[in-house]
Scaffold this active site. Structure first.
Site, PDB file in Angstrom:
ATOM      1  N   LYS A  81       0.710  -0.744  -0.457  1.00  0.00           N
ATOM      2  CA  LYS A  81       0.053   0.008   0.319  1.00  0.00           C
ATOM      3  C   LYS A  81       1.437   0.917   0.136  1.00  0.00           C
ATOM      4  O   LYS A  81       2.058   1.331   1.108  1.00  0.00           O
ATOM      5  CB  LYS A  81      -0.977   0.100   1.086  1.00  0.00           C
ATOM      6  CG  LYS A  81      -1.954  -0.751   1.459  1.00  0.00           C
ATOM      7  CD  LYS A  81      -2.492  -1.142   2.789  1.00  0.00           C
ATOM      8  CE  LYS A  81      -1.276  -1.661   3.981  1.00  0.00           C
ATOM      9  NZ  LYS A  81      -2.440  -1.534   5.484  1.00  0.00           N
ATOM     10  N   THR A  93      -7.310   9.716   8.155  1.00  0.00           N
ATOM     11  CA  THR A  93      -6.706   7.864   7.114  1.00  0.00           C
ATOM     12  C   THR A  93      -6.584   7.306   8.607  1.00  0.00           C
ATOM     13  O   THR A  93      -6.175   5.834   8.110  1.00  0.00           O
ATOM     14  CB  THR A  93      -5.536   8.559   6.638  1.00  0.00           C
ATOM     15  OG1 THR A  93      -5.086   8.843   7.512  1.00  0.00           O
ATOM     16  CG2 THR A  93      -5.354   9.725   5.485  1.00  0.00           C
ATOM     17  N   GLY A 126      -7.528   3.676  10.510  1.00  0.00           N
ATOM     18  CA  GLY A 126      -8.354   3.293   9.506  1.00  0.00           C
ATOM     19  C   GLY A 126      -8.901   2.477   8.185  1.00  0.00           C
ATOM     20  O   GLY A 126      -9.469   1.778   8.138  1.00  0.00           O
ATOM     21  N   THR A 127      -7.581   3.245   8.017  1.00  0.00           N
ATOM     22  CA  THR A 127      -7.465   3.222   6.458  1.00  0.00           C
ATOM     23  C   THR A 127      -6.979   1.609   6.101  1.00  0.00           C
ATOM     24  O   THR A 127      -7.523   1.183   4.510  1.00  0.00           O
ATOM     25  CB  THR A 127      -6.775   4.142   5.412  1.00  0.00           C
ATOM     26  OG1 THR A 127      -5.453   4.530   5.621  1.00  0.00           O
ATOM     27  CG2 THR A 127      -6.944   5.382   4.813  1.00  0.00           C
ATOM     28  N   GLY A 128      -6.482   1.201   6.913  1.00  0.00           N
ATOM     29  CA  GLY A 128      -5.667   0.349   6.276  1.00  0.00           C
ATOM     30  C   GLY A 128      -6.464  -1.017   6.388  1.00  0.00           C
ATOM     31  O   GLY A 128      -6.637  -2.165   5.595  1.00  0.00           O
ATOM     32  N   CYS A 129      -6.769  -1.170   7.628  1.00  0.00           N
ATOM     33  CA  CYS A 129      -8.157  -2.053   8.057  1.00  0.00           C
ATOM     34  C   CYS A 129      -9.300  -1.889   7.506  1.00  0.00           C
ATOM     35  O   CYS A 129      -9.955  -3.034   7.073  1.00  0.00           O
ATOM     36  CB  CYS A 129      -8.907  -1.594   9.598  1.00  0.00           C
ATOM     37  SG  CYS A 129      -7.163  -1.198  10.909  1.00  0.00           S
TER      38      CYS A 129
HETATM   39  N1  LIG Z   1      -4.511  10.056   1.814  1.00  0.00           N
HETATM   40  C1  LIG Z   1      -5.328   9.456   0.532  1.00  0.00           C
HETATM   41  N2  LIG Z   1      -5.216   9.968  -0.600  1.00  0.00           N
HETATM   42  C2  LIG Z   1      -5.829   8.589  -1.330  1.00  0.00           C
HETATM   43  N3  LIG Z   1      -6.156   7.278  -0.531  1.00  0.00           N
HETATM   44  C3  LIG Z   1      -5.334   6.870   0.756  1.00  0.00           C
HETATM   45  C4  LIG Z   1      -4.319   8.139   1.485  1.00  0.00           C
HETATM   46  N4  LIG Z   1      -3.934   7.641   2.415  1.00  0.00           N
HETATM   47  C5  LIG Z   1      -4.365   6.322   2.233  1.00  0.00           C
HETATM   48  N5  LIG Z   1      -4.597   6.000   1.463  1.00  0.00           N
HETATM   49  C6  LIG Z   1      -5.084   4.493   0.546  1.00  0.00           C
HETATM   50  O1  LIG Z   1      -5.922   3.778   1.733  1.00  0.00           O
HETATM   51  C7  LIG Z   1      -5.057   2.806   1.921  1.00  0.00           C
HETATM   52  C8  LIG Z   1      -4.372   1.790   2.987  1.00  0.00           C
HETATM   53  O2  LIG Z   1      -3.172   2.730   3.036  1.00  0.00           O
HETATM   54  P1  LIG Z   1      -2.176   2.946   3.615  1.00  0.00           P
HETATM   55  O3  LIG Z   1      -0.768   2.503   2.843  1.00  0.00           O
HETATM   56  O4  LIG Z   1      -2.466   3.991   4.199  1.00  0.00           O
HETATM   57  O5  LIG Z   1      -2.456   1.750   4.953  1.00  0.00           O
HETATM   58  P2  LIG Z   1      -1.666   1.669   6.756  1.00  0.00           P
HETATM   59  O6  LIG Z   1      -0.855   2.570   6.845  1.00  0.00           O
HETATM   60  O7  LIG Z   1      -1.812   0.216   6.963  1.00  0.00           O
HETATM   61  O8  LIG Z   1      -3.930   2.158   7.283  1.00  0.00           O
HETATM   62  P3  LIG Z   1      -3.757   2.725   8.579  1.00  0.00           P
HETATM   63  O9  LIG Z   1      -3.852   3.716   8.741  1.00  0.00           O
HETATM   64  O10 LIG Z   1      -5.167   2.436   9.103  1.00  0.00           O
HETATM   65  O11 LIG Z   1      -2.772   1.298   9.483  1.00  0.00           O
HETATM   66  C9  LIG Z   1      -4.217   2.212   0.626  1.00  0.00           C
HETATM   67  O12 LIG Z   1      -4.936   2.074  -0.712  1.00  0.00           O
HETATM   68  C10 LIG Z   1      -4.181   3.512   0.404  1.00  0.00           C
HETATM   69  O13 LIG Z   1      -3.256   4.400  -1.141  1.00  0.00           O
HETATM   70  C1  LIG Z   2      -6.817  -1.912  16.888  1.00  0.00           C
HETATM   71  C2  LIG Z   2      -6.512  -1.298  15.331  1.00  0.00           C
HETATM   72  N1  LIG Z   2      -6.618  -2.741  14.731  1.00  0.00           N
HETATM   73  C3  LIG Z   2      -5.137  -1.639  13.981  1.00  0.00           C
HETATM   74  C4  LIG Z   2      -5.036  -0.244  13.661  1.00  0.00           C
HETATM   75  C5  LIG Z   2      -4.197   0.044  12.593  1.00  0.00           C
HETATM   76  O1  LIG Z   2      -4.750   1.312  12.189  1.00  0.00           O
HETATM   77  C6  LIG Z   2      -5.291   0.355  15.104  1.00  0.00           C
HETATM   78  N2  LIG Z   2      -4.653   1.656  14.982  1.00  0.00           N
HETATM   79  N3  LIG Z   2      -6.022   0.526  15.685  1.00  0.00           N
END
Ligand SMILES: Nc1ncnc2c1ncn2[C@@H]1O[C@H](COP(=O)(O)OP(=O)(O)OP(=O)(O)O)[C@@H](O)[C@H]1O
Ligand SMILES: Cc1ncc(CO)c(N)n1
Length: 262
Positions: A174, A205, A207-210
């Site tokens: 990602k 952003t 929770g975007t990964g979840c």
């Molecule tokens: N500012 C943004 N604009 C558009 N897409 C985004 C943005 N930030 C994250 N994404 C998208 O959101 C999804 C999650 O990516 P990200 O790299 O943020 O994951 P993460 O770091 O695991 O997330 P988390 O914040 O939940 O830990 C991917 O598809 C990424 O491209």
């Molecule tokens: C519980 C939990 N899982 C995953 C993440 C990663 O975004 C978070 N902040 N909290």
């Protein structure tokens, strides 16, 4: 109705973890079930406390669900420690779970450790080989690949080859933390495909990964190919960020209702 299970931590503020997963499942019209590994006290500013459940509790929760209900896909998020990782790996094999999406959660957006340092090896050795799709962000990809620097799209392409040596799972790296855009790279079988998206200018952003990994699991449960499941999930997360919510004073959450309420 298709049934999807999340194995993850609880986020008291509802933006990430179990809560983000269940909201995503609902928006995809699949039935959501949850195994809680840890209870975090967190909000849009950060994580202030974590209480990890015993591996026995995690085992009992998974057994209770799997003994009774067919599961069409599984999303795995925060696992906290090696004992829980080993328990989850054992039960995935025992119940022959399918459509497994592993988000190798290590630290929160705000920099808090969500996986104990010594648990990384267990994650790589025991769980990575069981996943159909893994979804590391740039930091997690680098940690899994022994500190390989991954800061650009070029680095992402290079890292794919290192992943190939480690696992035959599809790997979605990602790019949400890239500077200029938010492109993700999927490597599967011997192919790779970019999913491009503009970087949306927002702090919301959390929770975007979840959200992304749960959307992929939902789409796999619904019968889509990995490539299409990721494509649809990328559209979903981009919309959920574009319509994200100004809740709290830090990194606000994604919006799961944007397709329903306009
Ligand atoms: N500012 C943004 N604009 C558009 N897409 C985004 C943005 N930030 C994250 N994404 C998208 O959101 C999804 C999650 O990516 P990200 O790299 O943020 O994951 P993460 O770091 O695991 O997330 P988390 O914040 O939940 O830990 C991917 O598809 C990424 O491209
Ligand atoms: C519980 C939990 N899982 C995953 C993440 C990663 O975004 C978070 N902040 N909290």
């Amino acid at each position: 109705m298709k049934k999807v299970l999340t194995i993850a931590g609880s986020d008291s503020s509802g933006g990430a973890g179990i809560q983000a997963d269940l909201k995503t499942f609902c928006a995809h019209k699949v039935y959501g079930m949850s195994i809680i590994t840890a209870v975090t006290a967190q909000n849009t500013l950060g994580v202030s406390h974590i209480e990890t459940l015993s591996s026995l509790s995690v085992r009992k929760q998974i057994e209770a669900v799997a003994e009774d209900i067919d599961i069409d896909a599984v999303k795995i998020g925060m696992l906290s420690n090696a004992e829980i990782i080993l328990t989850v790996a054992e039960l995935i094999k025992r119940y022959k779970f399918k459509n497994i999406v592993l988000d190798p959660v290590m630290i929160s957006t705000t920099g808090f450790d969500l996986l104990e340092k010594d648990a990384k090896e267990a994650l790589i050795q025991e769980l990575l080989p069981l996943a159909d799709v893994i979804t590391p962000n740039l930091h997690e990809a680098s940690a899994i690949l022994d500190g390989l620097e991954i800061k650009s799209k070029d680095d992402m392409e290079k890292s794919v080859h290192a992943f190939r040596k480690l696992t035959s799972s599809a790997v979605l790296i990602k790019g949400g933390h890239l500077v200029d855009d938010a492109a993700d790279l999927l490597a599967y079988e011997d192919k790779f495909r970019w999913y491009d998206a503009p970087k949306i200018n927002t702090n919301n952003t959390h929770g975007t990964g979840c959200t992304l990994s749960s959307a992929i699991a939902s789409n796999l449960a619904l019968g889509l190919s990995v490539e299409q499941a990721v494509f649809d999930a990328k559209e979903y997360i981009t919309g959920a960020i574009r319509n994200s919510l100004d809740i709290g004073s830090g990194n606000g959450p994604t919006n799961h209702l944007y397709r329903l309420i306009r």
